[in-house]
Motif scaffolding. Sequence first.
Motif, PDB file in Angstrom:
ATOM      1  N   SER A   1      19.233  57.550  30.092  1.00 37.65           N
ATOM      2  CA  SER A   1      19.231  56.247  29.418  1.00 37.65           C
ATOM      3  C   SER A   1      20.532  55.502  29.686  1.00 37.65           C
ATOM      4  CB  SER A   1      19.028  56.444  27.914  1.00 37.65           C
ATOM      5  OG  SER A   1      17.740  56.958  27.650  1.00 37.65           O
ATOM      6  N   ARG A   2      21.662  56.225  29.714  1.00 35.25           N
ATOM      7  CA  ARG A   2      22.934  55.568  30.031  1.00 35.25           C
ATOM      8  C   ARG A   2      22.906  54.999  31.442  1.00 35.25           C
ATOM      9  NH1 ARG A   2      26.638  60.516  27.683  1.00 35.25           N
ATOM     10  NH2 ARG A   2      26.531  59.937  25.453  1.00 35.25           N
ATOM     11  N   ALA A   3      22.309  55.750  32.386  1.00 32.90           N
ATOM     12  CA  ALA A   3      22.230  55.262  33.752  1.00 32.90           C
ATOM     13  C   ALA A   3      21.398  53.998  33.855  1.00 32.90           C
ATOM     14  CB  ALA A   3      21.648  56.353  34.659  1.00 32.90           C
ATOM     15  N   ALA A   4      20.465  53.818  32.897  1.00 31.28           N
ATOM     16  CA  ALA A   4      19.636  52.611  32.891  1.00 31.28           C
ATOM     17  C   ALA A   4      20.336  51.442  32.225  1.00 31.28           C
ATOM     18  CB  ALA A   4      18.309  52.894  32.178  1.00 31.28           C
ATOM     19  N   GLY A   5      21.589  51.642  31.792  1.00 28.97           N
ATOM     20  CA  GLY A   5      22.338  50.552  31.207  1.00 28.97           C
ATOM     21  C   GLY A   5      22.386  50.561  29.698  1.00 28.97           C
ATOM     22  N   MET A   6      21.832  51.567  29.042  1.00 33.38           N
ATOM     23  CA  MET A   6      21.838  51.627  27.594  1.00 33.38           C
ATOM     24  C   MET A   6      23.112  52.317  27.110  1.00 33.38           C
ATOM     25  SD  MET A   6      19.214  53.599  24.991  1.00 33.38           S
ATOM     26  CE  MET A   6      17.776  52.709  25.585  1.00 33.38           C
ATOM     27  N   THR A   7      23.668  51.806  26.007  1.00 39.67           N
ATOM     28  CA  THR A   7      24.829  52.427  25.377  1.00 39.67           C
ATOM     29  C   THR A   7      24.324  53.462  24.369  1.00 39.67           C
ATOM     30  OG1 THR A   7      26.111  50.393  25.626  1.00 39.67           O
ATOM     31  CG2 THR A   7      26.929  52.038  24.051  1.00 39.67           C
ATOM     32  N   VAL A   8      24.470  54.728  24.709  1.00 40.15           N
ATOM     33  CA  VAL A   8      23.927  55.799  23.880  1.00 40.15           C
ATOM     34  C   VAL A   8      25.037  56.781  23.538  1.00 40.15           C
ATOM     35  CG1 VAL A   8      22.146  57.551  23.643  1.00 40.15           C
ATOM     36  CG2 VAL A   8      21.734  55.588  25.107  1.00 40.15           C
ATOM     37  N   GLU A   9      25.131  57.114  22.248  1.00 42.23           N
ATOM     38  CA  GLU A   9      26.101  58.097  21.780  1.00 42.23           C
ATOM     39  C   GLU A   9      25.347  59.317  21.252  1.00 42.23           C
ATOM     40  OE1 GLU A   9      29.381  58.678  18.175  1.00 42.23           O
ATOM     41  OE2 GLU A   9      28.530  56.705  18.615  1.00 42.23           O
ATOM     42  N   LEU A  10      25.732  60.494  21.697  1.00 41.44           N
ATOM     43  CA  LEU A  10      25.099  61.748  21.270  1.00 41.44           C
ATOM     44  C   LEU A  10      26.120  62.569  20.494  1.00 41.44           C
ATOM     45  CD1 LEU A  10      22.837  63.891  21.285  1.00 41.44           C
ATOM     46  CD2 LEU A  10      23.758  64.704  23.473  1.00 41.44           C
TER      47      LEU A  10
ATOM     48  N   VAL B   1      13.360  52.192  22.278  1.00 44.85           N
ATOM     49  CA  VAL B   1      14.535  51.312  22.384  1.00 44.85           C
ATOM     50  C   VAL B   1      14.501  50.556  23.710  1.00 44.85           C
ATOM     51  CG1 VAL B   1      17.060  51.242  22.465  1.00 44.85           C
ATOM     52  CG2 VAL B   1      15.901  52.786  20.873  1.00 44.85           C
ATOM     53  N   HIS B   2      14.155  51.257  24.808  1.00 47.50           N
ATOM     54  CA  HIS B   2      14.043  50.583  26.105  1.00 47.50           C
ATOM     55  C   HIS B   2      12.988  49.480  26.070  1.00 47.50           C
ATOM     56  CE1 HIS B   2      16.757  52.941  28.588  1.00 47.50           C
ATOM     57  NE2 HIS B   2      16.268  54.059  28.054  1.00 47.50           N
ATOM     58  N   LYS B   3      11.901  49.723  25.338  1.00 48.04           N
ATOM     59  CA  LYS B   3      10.816  48.747  25.312  1.00 48.04           C
ATOM     60  C   LYS B   3      11.144  47.527  24.463  1.00 48.04           C
ATOM     61  CE  LYS B   3       6.905  51.939  25.921  1.00 48.04           C
ATOM     62  NZ  LYS B   3       5.666  52.479  25.289  1.00 48.04           N
ATOM     63  N   HIS B   4      11.687  47.768  23.272  1.00 47.00           N
ATOM     64  CA  HIS B   4      11.748  46.698  22.276  1.00 47.00           C
ATOM     65  C   HIS B   4      13.167  46.248  21.942  1.00 47.00           C
ATOM     66  CE1 HIS B   4       7.547  47.703  21.747  1.00 47.00           C
ATOM     67  NE2 HIS B   4       7.854  48.940  21.360  1.00 47.00           N
ATOM     68  N   ALA B   5      14.173  47.011  22.345  1.00 50.82           N
ATOM     69  CA  ALA B   5      15.551  46.613  22.004  1.00 50.82           C
ATOM     70  C   ALA B   5      16.476  46.922  23.168  1.00 50.82           C
ATOM     71  CB  ALA B   5      16.011  47.322  20.734  1.00 50.82           C
ATOM     72  N   ALA B   6      16.131  46.396  24.325  1.00 53.73           N
ATOM     73  CA  ALA B   6      16.912  46.696  25.533  1.00 53.73           C
ATOM     74  C   ALA B   6      18.352  46.237  25.349  1.00 53.73           C
ATOM     75  CB  ALA B   6      16.276  46.010  26.742  1.00 53.73           C
ATOM     76  N   GLY B   7      19.279  47.121  25.699  1.00 51.26           N
ATOM     77  CA  GLY B   7      20.698  46.795  25.604  1.00 51.26           C
ATOM     78  C   GLY B   7      21.306  47.081  24.261  1.00 51.26           C
ATOM     79  N   ALA B   8      20.517  47.457  23.237  1.00 44.83           N
ATOM     80  CA  ALA B   8      21.069  47.721  21.909  1.00 44.83           C
ATOM     81  C   ALA B   8      21.780  49.062  21.899  1.00 44.83           C
ATOM     82  CB  ALA B   8      19.949  47.720  20.866  1.00 44.83           C
ATOM     83  N   ALA B   9      22.923  49.108  21.210  1.00 43.68           N
ATOM     84  CA  ALA B   9      23.662  50.365  21.081  1.00 43.68           C
ATOM     85  C   ALA B   9      22.845  51.358  20.264  1.00 43.68           C
ATOM     86  CB  ALA B   9      25.018  50.102  20.426  1.00 43.68           C
ATOM     87  N   THR B  10      22.821  52.580  20.746  1.00 38.79           N
ATOM     88  CA  THR B  10      21.962  53.596  20.123  1.00 38.79           C
ATOM     89  C   THR B  10      22.775  54.853  19.863  1.00 38.79           C
ATOM     90  OG1 THR B  10      20.076  52.741  21.370  1.00 38.79           O
ATOM     91  CG2 THR B  10      19.828  54.906  20.369  1.00 38.79           C
ATOM     92  N   ARG B  11      22.484  55.489  18.762  1.00 42.43           N
ATOM     93  CA  ARG B  11      23.172  56.731  18.395  1.00 42.43           C
ATOM     94  C   ARG B  11      22.126  57.828  18.178  1.00 42.43           C
ATOM     95  NH1 ARG B  11      27.123  57.873  13.131  1.00 42.43           N
ATOM     96  NH2 ARG B  11      27.745  59.992  13.768  1.00 42.43           N
ATOM     97  N   VAL B  12      22.336  58.956  18.825  1.00 43.71           N
ATOM     98  CA  VAL B  12      21.449  60.118  18.698  1.00 43.71           C
ATOM     99  C   VAL B  12      22.232  61.218  18.007  1.00 43.71           C
ATOM    100  CG1 VAL B  12      20.074  61.846  19.920  1.00 43.71           C
ATOM    101  CG2 VAL B  12      20.198  59.504  20.787  1.00 43.71           C
ATOM    102  N   ARG B  13      21.693  61.717  16.907  1.00 45.48           N
ATOM    103  CA  ARG B  13      22.341  62.781  16.137  1.00 45.48           C
ATOM    104  C   ARG B  13      21.447  64.014  16.110  1.00 45.48           C
ATOM    105  NH1 ARG B  13      23.883  60.615  10.365  1.00 45.48           N
ATOM    106  NH2 ARG B  13      24.812  62.716  10.326  1.00 45.48           N
ATOM    107  N   LEU B  14      22.062  65.144  16.375  1.00 43.50           N
ATOM    108  CA  LEU B  14      21.373  66.437  16.318  1.00 43.50           C
ATOM    109  C   LEU B  14      22.141  67.323  15.345  1.00 43.50           C
ATOM    110  CD1 LEU B  14      19.349  68.605  17.319  1.00 43.50           C
ATOM    111  CD2 LEU B  14      20.966  69.088  19.166  1.00 43.50           C
ATOM    112  N   ALA B  15      21.463  67.815  14.299  1.00 46.77           N
ATOM    113  CA  ALA B  15      22.125  68.615  13.263  1.00 46.77           C
ATOM    114  C   ALA B  15      21.432  69.969  13.144  1.00 46.77           C
ATOM    115  CB  ALA B  15      22.106  67.883  11.927  1.00 46.77           C
ATOM    116  N   HIS B  16      22.217  71.042  13.229  1.00 42.75           N
ATOM    117  CA  HIS B  16      21.707  72.403  13.030  1.00 42.75           C
ATOM    118  C   HIS B  16      21.988  72.802  11.580  1.00 42.75           C
ATOM    119  CE1 HIS B  16      21.153  73.023  17.383  1.00 42.75           C
ATOM    120  NE2 HIS B  16      22.280  72.338  17.523  1.00 42.75           N
ATOM    121  N   ARG B  17      20.935  73.052  10.830  1.00 37.67           N
ATOM    122  CA  ARG B  17      21.080  73.324   9.395  1.00 37.67           C
ATOM    123  C   ARG B  17      20.447  74.677   9.032  1.00 37.67           C
ATOM    124  NH1 ARG B  17      18.924  67.484   7.136  1.00 37.67           N
ATOM    125  NH2 ARG B  17      20.537  66.165   8.087  1.00 37.67           N
TER     126      ARG B  17
END
Length: 447
Positions: free
Chosen positions: A329-338, A366-382
């Motif tokens: 997704s970053r390579a496609a120009g999206m700002t993504v934080e993991l 996000v690619h379809k409906h909010a192209a270019g929007a900053a996105t944050r991906v969170r993964l939590a081990h509980r």
Amino acid sequence: MTESGAEVPRGRAGPLWWRRRRAAVLDVSLGVVSAVECAAEGVPFASQTGLPVVAAMLLGLLAGGSLVFRRRYPIAVVLVAIAVMPAQMGFLLATVALYTLSATDVPRRIIALLAGMMVVGSFVVTYLQFLPGGAEADVPGPRWFLLLLAALLSAVTVLPPVLLGLYVGARRRLVDALRERADGLERELSLLAERAEERAEWARGEERTRIAREMHDVVAHRVSLMVVHAAALQAVALKDPAKAARNAALVGDMGRQALSELRAMLGVLRAHEDDEAGGARGAEPTREGERPLERVARFAAAAAERDALLRADGEGPRLGELEQLVGQSRAAGMTVELSVEGEVRSYGPQVEQTAFRVVQEALTNVHKHAAGAATRVRLAHRGAEVAVQVENAAPGAGVADAGLPSGGNGLVGMRERVTALGGVFVSGPTDSGGFRVSAVIPEGRPR
């Protein structure tokens, strides 16, 4: 009703109270023979008592003819046999009447009472026959011998038909009970076969839904990225040839990955269809005369096989590949934080695959409906569960929709995946105008 009290089968009823015609013929024949016997025995009885011969023979005809009613009124026929016993007539009448009575569902105490009366009457008549001239003083030898002989003859005359009737009646009732139980078991097996068939059909539907979700995730995400890179390639083709070449290489790589995943998925689907077709062809010759137990076994095996397919640990993506997914997704120009929280650990294949697909579908949206929007991906081990969250900011002003087709099945598919594993799925817009997708998936097998 039969002698055992069972219901007369339809289409087989004979005249009057008989269940079959041959039963009516048998009873009438026995009645005629018994009537002739009693009429013949009425002649010596008339000479001994001084009654008119015609009256004695008529009495014998009526008494012997009552045997015709042995199935309808067994107790009355036995009483008639006891009544004519002092006249020394009705041997066939007494024997058949006792057998018929013992074979019916009459209470055992009544059978014992009437059999006892028959034994006593037979004993008295037999003992009196042994007395010369009818006086005990004229009996040669010990009197106890005659008493013993009379008792033995009475028992031999009465007990065999009673015991035989009891055996036949018990056997008939046992056969009726087994037949009824077999019919009930047949009905239960039919119901089980129907339920197994329904379960197999349900499993087929679940499998089709699972495959449809997989194909949707693979095609939607890969193709969405390809469209984004193709648009970027078109925009920079003349201005920046080096960047255009990189975008073209990315499009090619994504296309090859999509084709590889689709080829593997369709190969598995085709193999399953071939196995089902082969199994159906092999079982077809025996299904016409198939018994319910065989149907239960066949559909239970099919249901178990399909449940195993639904629970199978496929070679799907894992949580360790999230970094690669975000990188695409970053390579496609999206700002993504993991970001990853908690101690990194592994889960069951289905749990990790479901969490991965949720993130993948959310990024596709996000690619379809909010192209270019900053996105944050969170993964939590509980501990015993894993949580994922994908949240994008509101798209910037002037950013148009990417124009990618959407069937509205992405969120539905994510929810189905998560809830099938006993998890919780929540999605909706944020206060800032963005969109958030959250899922909490417990570790373990699907319910």
